[in-house]
Design a protein around this motif. Sequence first.
Motif, mmCIF file in Angstrom:
data_model
loop_
_atom_site.group_PDB
_atom_site.id
_atom_site.type_symbol
_atom_site.label_atom_id
_atom_site.label_comp_id
_atom_site.label_asym_id
_atom_site.label_seq_id
_atom_site.Cartn_x
_atom_site.Cartn_y
_atom_site.Cartn_z
ATOM 1 N N GLU A 175 -67.905 -54.744 -15.083
ATOM 2 C CA GLU A 175 -67.973 -53.270 -14.480
ATOM 3 C C GLU A 175 -66.731 -52.806 -14.043
ATOM 4 N N THR A 176 -66.645 -51.288 -14.514
ATOM 5 C CA THR A 176 -65.465 -50.604 -13.887
ATOM 6 C C THR A 176 -66.058 -49.426 -13.691
ATOM 7 N N GLY A 177 -64.881 -48.469 -13.234
ATOM 8 C CA GLY A 177 -65.406 -46.850 -13.088
ATOM 9 C C GLY A 177 -64.102 -46.021 -12.933
ATOM 10 N N VAL A 178 -64.432 -45.105 -12.514
ATOM 11 C CA VAL A 178 -63.638 -44.047 -12.173
ATOM 12 C C VAL A 178 -63.470 -43.599 -10.607
ATOM 13 N N SER A 179 -62.552 -43.295 -10.035
ATOM 14 C CA SER A 179 -62.325 -42.816 -8.725
ATOM 15 C C SER A 179 -61.909 -41.398 -8.540
ATOM 16 N N LEU A 180 -62.407 -40.632 -7.930
ATOM 17 C CA LEU A 180 -61.598 -39.443 -7.539
ATOM 18 C C LEU A 180 -61.307 -39.338 -6.030
ATOM 19 N N ALA A 181 -59.861 -39.636 -5.585
ATOM 20 C CA ALA A 181 -59.310 -39.817 -4.456
ATOM 21 C C ALA A 181 -58.215 -38.888 -4.212
ATOM 22 N N PHE A 182 -57.983 -38.503 -2.620
ATOM 23 C CA PHE A 182 -56.984 -37.801 -2.443
ATOM 24 C C PHE A 182 -55.772 -38.653 -2.243
#
Length: 375
Positions: A173-180
Amino acid sequence: MNSSLVFRRFWCFNAATSSSSSSASSTLCFASNKKPLVFLGSPQVSATVLDALLNASAAPDSLFEVAAIVTQPPSRKSRGKKLMPSPLAQHALDRGFPSNLILTPERAGEDVFLSNLRDLQPELCITAAYGNILPSKFLNIPTSGTVNIHPSLLPLYRGAAPVQRALQDGVKETGVSLAFTVRALDAGPVIARERMEIEDEIKAPELLDLLFYEGSKLLIRELPSIFDGSAKVKAQPQDDSKATLAPKIASEESWLSFDEEAPVLHNKVRAFAGWPGTRAKVVIVDNKSGQDKITELKIITTKVCSLSNIQVNQADEITFIKPALVFPCGGGTALEVLEIQLPGKKVMSAAAFWNGVRGQKLKILSAAYVKDHLS
């Protein structure tokens, strides 16, 4: 090429008669009530995010407009040494984005670049695989901050190669992150994440495309909360104790060692697809003359062979079981190689390569072979 010259080439495309920063600044006026957003990216995969932003900004009720694009400077890619824009810059130009609003500083901390960025008064900066370190004096400019699309489930796989290292590790499993964005590497508060299962055969370029596609949708969904400030309130700090690193890949990592087990090698082939690829050296033994020839292969596509399919006469002998070359590996495992590439040639199937070496044996270039024949 001097970075300021490259900068003017793109930034002041329509003001070539003047080289002053004040003339450059005069091109930055926007008659719009929309919030100015600056997008930073470089490789082709970042074009997915740019497309999403440009399409969303064109809506009548859009809160923002893409005021400028920041990307890596033109580089010499062909034998003719012709300067070529970054893939993102070329994509933007193809879409009709104004060439004078494409910024290409060598470094994001350059004074001329930062001065012109301040003139834009950006509300927000978005980064997606930009490839340059952003100093504090950059991060202090956009009113609502800088937000990065990172293709991992932060704090996992912080760094330059999150997709490749995740595939190399064989995670499911992986994914994508939205981060400051903060000064520390990929360590800023996370606004949102999207999880994704990893298929056993998917390679890094395809997974990267999928993650940035999902990331672009996540960004468009979260932009209203970023602009109204609620994203900063809900953003969750990362747990640094759970952080893992995804260091940049070095070209020397591309060699395969068949002492390792087949799943490890299969994951490496998937991870390093595109660049730097994976390579192996094999020995072609002429049965008539007894002469050996060492050949380098680029391994393109593989799968892990089930134990019941292994048919080898010797521990280092490569066999062919349609449609694959079968390489014996560590721990009694075997790797099926479905596609290969010879130096200077096009990718070919394992069957085509096998037909070309008929009447000869194939062996892995093992440590034992090197000791017996080359030392």
